[in-house]
Design an enzyme around this catalytic site. Structure first.
Site, mmCIF file in Angstrom:
data_model
loop_
_atom_site.group_PDB
_atom_site.id
_atom_site.type_symbol
_atom_site.label_atom_id
_atom_site.label_comp_id
_atom_site.label_asym_id
_atom_site.label_seq_id
_atom_site.Cartn_x
_atom_site.Cartn_y
_atom_site.Cartn_z
ATOM 1 N N ILE A 64 -8.508 -4.891 6.462
ATOM 2 C CA ILE A 64 -8.516 -3.448 6.696
ATOM 3 C C ILE A 64 -8.690 -2.661 5.407
ATOM 4 O O ILE A 64 -9.133 -1.513 5.413
ATOM 5 C CB ILE A 64 -7.223 -3.017 7.417
ATOM 6 C CG1 ILE A 64 -7.347 -1.570 7.924
ATOM 7 C CG2 ILE A 64 -5.992 -3.212 6.518
ATOM 8 C CD1 ILE A 64 -6.253 -1.138 8.868
ATOM 9 N N LYS A 65 -8.385 -3.278 4.267
ATOM 10 C CA LYS A 65 -8.443 -2.569 2.994
ATOM 11 C C LYS A 65 -9.868 -2.201 2.580
ATOM 12 O O LYS A 65 -10.041 -1.363 1.681
ATOM 13 C CB LYS A 65 -7.769 -3.395 1.906
ATOM 14 C CG LYS A 65 -6.272 -3.581 2.111
ATOM 15 C CD LYS A 65 -5.530 -2.264 2.093
ATOM 16 C CE LYS A 65 -4.022 -2.480 2.121
ATOM 17 N NZ LYS A 65 -3.279 -1.214 2.025
ATOM 18 N N ASP A 66 -10.866 -2.782 3.225
ATOM 19 C CA ASP A 66 -12.249 -2.345 2.971
ATOM 20 C C ASP A 66 -12.399 -0.855 3.257
ATOM 21 O O ASP A 66 -13.157 -0.151 2.584
ATOM 22 C CB ASP A 66 -13.225 -3.113 3.862
ATOM 23 C CG ASP A 66 -13.456 -4.537 3.424
ATOM 24 O OD1 ASP A 66 -12.759 -5.005 2.507
ATOM 25 O OD2 ASP A 66 -14.341 -5.203 4.004
#
Length: 331
Positions: free
Chosen positions: A42-44
């Site tokens: 999700i950090k993208d």
């Protein structure tokens, strides 16, 4: 379907029904499959929002430097996007994080700086050291460098407001009763929660907090008190970040590894989902929430990344024994 570059693959992840969680609660519990982002987490989304904002404000140009302190996944996302856009990444990470994430960052060409794990109040803390390093790079590049500052840069939260939250609302056709997830920077729970509360103030926003984090007690009593410990990485906090301060949270659960980690093993064996440690915290929280609010409700959580980033911890029999966590029969 054609995409212009790998950056265009970030976001628009599907919702997956979590069958075991749904069946034992009588609810419909879905996980947003953030492990399908090109950087694997999700950090993208936060990385892209932060870089896009820096470009919009003309803070970085070709061959510039992006410096960040991270538990790993944001660094991976930043490096992936930096490589695609022609920037350089300098990633500061506590040396206690898994070997898998360290090796991946090195293989992607990041300039990885490992530092001893120290509390946030210590000037040697990885986040504070990354700020010091960023200031140095800004000086020596005549301003062609940025400190991503994922914890207190609200471009992170706004990225989730503009993407993750709106996707969830669309995918559920507005038929959602509650959203629950853990918090590292606070960007996801703040951004998604903001969208959902604007749509319907009665949608519950719940924090699933690992042991060893102070956020559960902060939501319950406004006191930052830490209790216990967890093998999870990248979630929990000893402070209220600028992103977390933007979140409207109705309640919080403190989740023990003994409840979360066996769920990961169960999902691997029975549903083919090979998820990372924070997903276990999120799903355990969703099950607790489902049992509390009753059958027939629709609950969404986040499947943050995959187990391959934590195999040296998650499938370490000695560590599992030490933590008194049941060892899966196939290990």
């Amino acid at each position: 379907m054609k995409k212009n570059n790998i950056i265009d693959l970030i976001g628009n992840t599907p919702l997956i029904r979590l069958n075991y969680a749904s069946e034992i609660t009588g609810c419909e519990i879905y996980g947003k499959a953030e492990f399908l982002n090109p950087g694997g987490s999700i950090k993208d989304r936060a990385a892209l929002a932060i870089i896009n904002n820096a470009e919009k404000e003309n803070k970085i140009n070709k061959n510039g430097y992006i410096i960040e302190g991270t538990a790993g996944n944001t660094g991976i996302g930043l490096t992936l996007i930096a490589n695609a856009k022609g920037y350089n990444s300098v990633i500061v990470m506590p040396e206690t994080q898994t070997k898998e994430k360290k090796d991946l960052l090195k293989s992607m060409g990041a300039d990885l700086r490992l530092v001893p794990a120290k509390p946030y109040k210590d000037p040697g803390n990885y986040v504070k050291y990354s700020k010091t390093l960023a200031d140095e790079y800004i000086q020596k590049t005549n301003g062609n460098a940025i400190w991503a500052n994922q914890f207190d840069n609200i471009a992170n939260m706004l990225g989730h407001y503009n993407s993750t939250g709106k996707e969830i609302l669309e995918q559920t056709e507005g038929k959602i009763d509650a959203f629950i997830c853990s918090s590292g920077t606070g960007g996801t729970i703040a951004g998604v929660g903001k969208v959902l509360k604007e749509f319907n103030k009665d949608i519950k926003i719940i924090l699933a907090d690992p042991k060893g984090s102070a956020l559960y007690n902060y939501i319950k009593s406004k006191e930052l008190i830490m209790e216990g410990s967890s093998i999870t990485e990248g979630i929990g906090s000893s402070r209220v970040t600028a992103n977390f301060a933007e979140a409207t949270i109705d309640d919080a659960y403190s989740i023990d590894d003994k409840d979360a980690i066996p769920l990961i093993f169960k999902l691997i064996k029975n549903e083919g989902l090979n998820l990372g440690t924070s997903s276990g915290i999120n799903i355990a929280g969703a099950i607790k929430l489902g049992k509390e609010i009753g059958p027939g409700k629709i609950i969404v959580t986040i499947l943050c990344d995959l187990a391959d980033r934590y195999k040296s911890k998650l499938f370490n029999k000695e560590l599992l024994k030490e933590k008194d966590i049941p060892i899966p029969e196939w290990l």
